[in-house]
Structures are given as C-alpha cells and as structure tokens.
Design an enzyme around this catalytic site. Structure first.
Site, short mmCIF file in Angstrom:
data_model
loop_
_atom_site.label_atom_id
_atom_site.label_comp_id
_atom_site.label_asym_id
_atom_site.label_seq_id
_atom_site.Cartn_x
_atom_site.Cartn_y
_atom_site.Cartn_z
N THR A 163 64.16 -48.09 91.80
CA THR A 163 64.89 -49.67 91.49
C THR A 163 63.67 -50.21 90.38
OG1 THR A 163 65.18 -51.67 92.28
CG2 THR A 163 63.80 -50.24 93.74
N TYR A 169 62.09 -53.34 100.25
CA TYR A 169 62.99 -52.47 99.71
C TYR A 169 62.40 -51.56 98.43
CZ TYR A 169 66.74 -51.45 96.43
OH TYR A 169 67.63 -50.82 95.38
#
Ligand code: UDP
Length: 327
Positions: free
Chosen positions: A117, A141
């Site tokens: 990501t 995350y």
C-alpha cells in the site's frame, strides 16, 4: 490449467482478481476465512475456507492444488481500526503473512504477488511518491504492510522466493458486469459510504477534516479502478513466470482527488444530492497520497482503462444498486 492460490479471494480486490485470473486462463483457488469476505463472491474457481495463520490448513491446500504462485490479498486494511488496535494489525497481517510465506516456500512454490500500500510511504510534503520514496508509515496498517515487504525481501535472499509487490493507491469501482463488487461490513471507505448516504442507507457522510494543507482543505488521494488494479496483478504473475525477478510497483494514476472533489463527482454521476457533514480529522490519515511513478506502465506494460473518477463512481454506483452478498 495453472492453479493460483488467492488469499482473500472472497474479498473486494481478491474476488476481482479471481475473475481476471480466470479470464487469463488460470484457475484461481480462493482461500479466505470469511471473516470479512463473502462466499457468494467466489464465482471463478474453487473455494477453500481457512485462516491465513493456520499452517496445517495452508499445507493441506498447497498439497491439494500445487499452485504455481500465490496472490496475497487477505489483510486487515482500515486505517482508523489500525490506530486503535495496532496489535491486531501486527498479528493479523504480519504474523499470519509470515506463516503463509513459510508455507509457500516449504511447498516449493517460488512466485508471490503481494498487495502492499501507498500507506507505507506516510506524509511527504511536495515529494513525488515513487518506488524509491522512503517508507515512513503513519499507522499500523502501513507499518504492517512494510514489514511484510521486508519479510519477502529476506525470503528472496534466503529461499529464492520471487515477489512482485504492488503498492496500491486508493482502490475504487467495481466489475462493470456487477458480478462482484465492494462490500464491507462495516463499511469505512469514502466512495461506498458516499453512495450509501446518497441513497439514504445512512444519514450522511462525514468528511474527515477540512483543515489539511490542500487547496480545499480535505485530504487528497489517487484512485485506481479495481479492474485495472487486478489486470496489473495478472501482468505481475507473467513477469514472475518469465523469471524477471522481484520488483516493487506503485499502482496509481498520478491524479489526485480531494474528498470534496469526490463528493462533487458523486453528485454529478448519480444526479442526486450527497448529504454530508464536516467532522474532525481521522487519526493516521496522510494529507496527500498520489503516485508519481509510471514504472508499472513502462516495465509491466500496464494500461489502466477504467481509472477515471467518473467511470469508477459509475461502476461503483451500478454495483451499489444491483449487487450485494447478503440479500
Ligand atoms: N474519508 C472521509 N470520510 C469517510 C471515509 C473516508 O472523509 O467516512 C476520507 C479519508 O479521510 C481519506 C479519504 O476519504 O482522506 C479516503 O479514505 P478511505 O478510508 O476510503 O481510504 P484510505 O485513504 O484510508 O485508504
């Protein structure tokens, strides 16, 4: 036909990947715990229920299908939740992925495609985000995804595991044939929440902060259509099959849209009002995440076809009106 193990194959991106893989002549094996995925989303190949961190179950599935490659989508992926429960992200993403990676190597499989990501980059003022930008994640995350990238790096050196790592920007849209689409419970992402607000499924969208250092004060993101994204994965798989070695690619378009601009598109495409209120910033959000790389185009031959904001909202709206998994 060549089997590909798709973790998270019953989820949003994984289900679209299974469709693309089937279209390209592969057999996708969807491996999913169904904690956030939907069995109804598994339409393009066999389904194997299992947890990512369950080594015995993974070994069974590897033995049954002898996959030529793994596409690893299964993950916890909500920034807000990651800020509140970082332990879940380290355990659920990093520890469980390590188990999967060890099972992959021990099964003799050497090709791995990983969903990373842009959240691994963190905030970089006025810096073009390309694959060489330092990774300084602002939340657990992003940090958990960066750690998995590090594991893949070490496993390449030690065990010859080749990987293509894709750093996604914001994934949006749905299969234009509405066979699969985005369906999270609870939903936390901007576009599906906006569509819920538009058709009265929730009261109003909350805009998380209007005091960012951007032209209209709201966060800027680079949105990429899920179908273009999974096309890149099929190209990544071919890259590995051709023995071109481990690589990292950003998957974004290079165009940034603010939250207010997304709302304007939502109003234009659906021809309805978007009820919204202004709220405080969401902890862990970066100000601006826009890809500055064309490496996926030049190296992989990736050609995004549907990653225009109007098409992404149109496709998401069609799915929103016609598709779901829990009816
Ligand atoms: N956002 C928002 N309201 C919401 C959900 C998201 O204003 O209810 C904003 C969020 O702050 C971010 C952008 O929309 O700037 C995209 O957020 P999303 O959760 O969809 O994806 P993320 O960028 O976290 O991966």
């Amino acid at each position: 036909m060549t089997n590909i193990l798709v973790t998270g194959g019953a989820g949003y991106i994984g289900s679209h990947a299974c469709k693309a893989l089937k279209g390209a002549g592969y057999t996708p094996i969807a491996y999913d715990s169904l904690i956030t995925g939907w069995e109804d989303a598994v339409k393009f190949g066999p389904f194997e229920k299992g947890e990512l961190g369950d080594r015995a179950r993974l070994d069974e599935v590897f033995a049954k299908y002898s996959p030529a490659a793994v596409m690893h989508f299964a993950a916890l992926s909500q920034v807000g939740e990651a800020m509140q429960e970082p332990g879940r992200y380290w355990r659920g993403n990093v520890c469980a992925s390590l188990t999967l990676i060890e099972a992959t190597v021990d099964a003799g499989c050497r090709n791995f495609v990983f969903s990373s990501t842009c959240a691994t980059y963190g905030d970089h003022d006025n810096v073009v985000l390309d694959e060489n930008t330092p990774q300084m994640p602002l939340n657990a995350y992003g940090a958990s995804k960066r750690a998995i990238e590090d594991i893949l790096h070490d496993f390449k050196a030690a065990h010859g595991l080749q990987s293509v790592i894709f750093r996604y920007f914001n994934v949006a849209g749905a299969d234009p044939e509405a066979e699969v689409g985005e369906f999270h419970r609870p939903e936390t992402h901007l576009i599906p929440l906006m569509l819920d607000a538009i058709d009265g499924k929730r009261d109003a969208l909350t805009v998380f902060g209007t005091d960012y250092d951007t032209p209209d004060g709201t966060c800027i993101r680079d949105y990429v259509h899920v179908c273009d994204l999974v096309d890149a994965h099929v190209l990544g798989l071919k890259w590995l099959e051709d023995d071109k070695g481990s690589r990292v690619f950003n998957l974004g378009t290079g165009s940034g849209f603010s939250v207010r601009e997304v709302i304007d598109y939502g109003r234009t495409i659906t021809k309805r009002e978007v009820p919204y209120t202004i709220g405080p910033r969401r902890a862990g959000d970066c100000t601006k995440l826009v890809s500055g790389s064309t490496l996926a185009e030049t190296e992989l031959g990736w050609q995004p076809k549907r990653s225009k904001m109007d098409i992404m909202i149109q496709d998401a709206w069609r799915w929103h009106q016609n598709g779901s998994y829990d009816k």
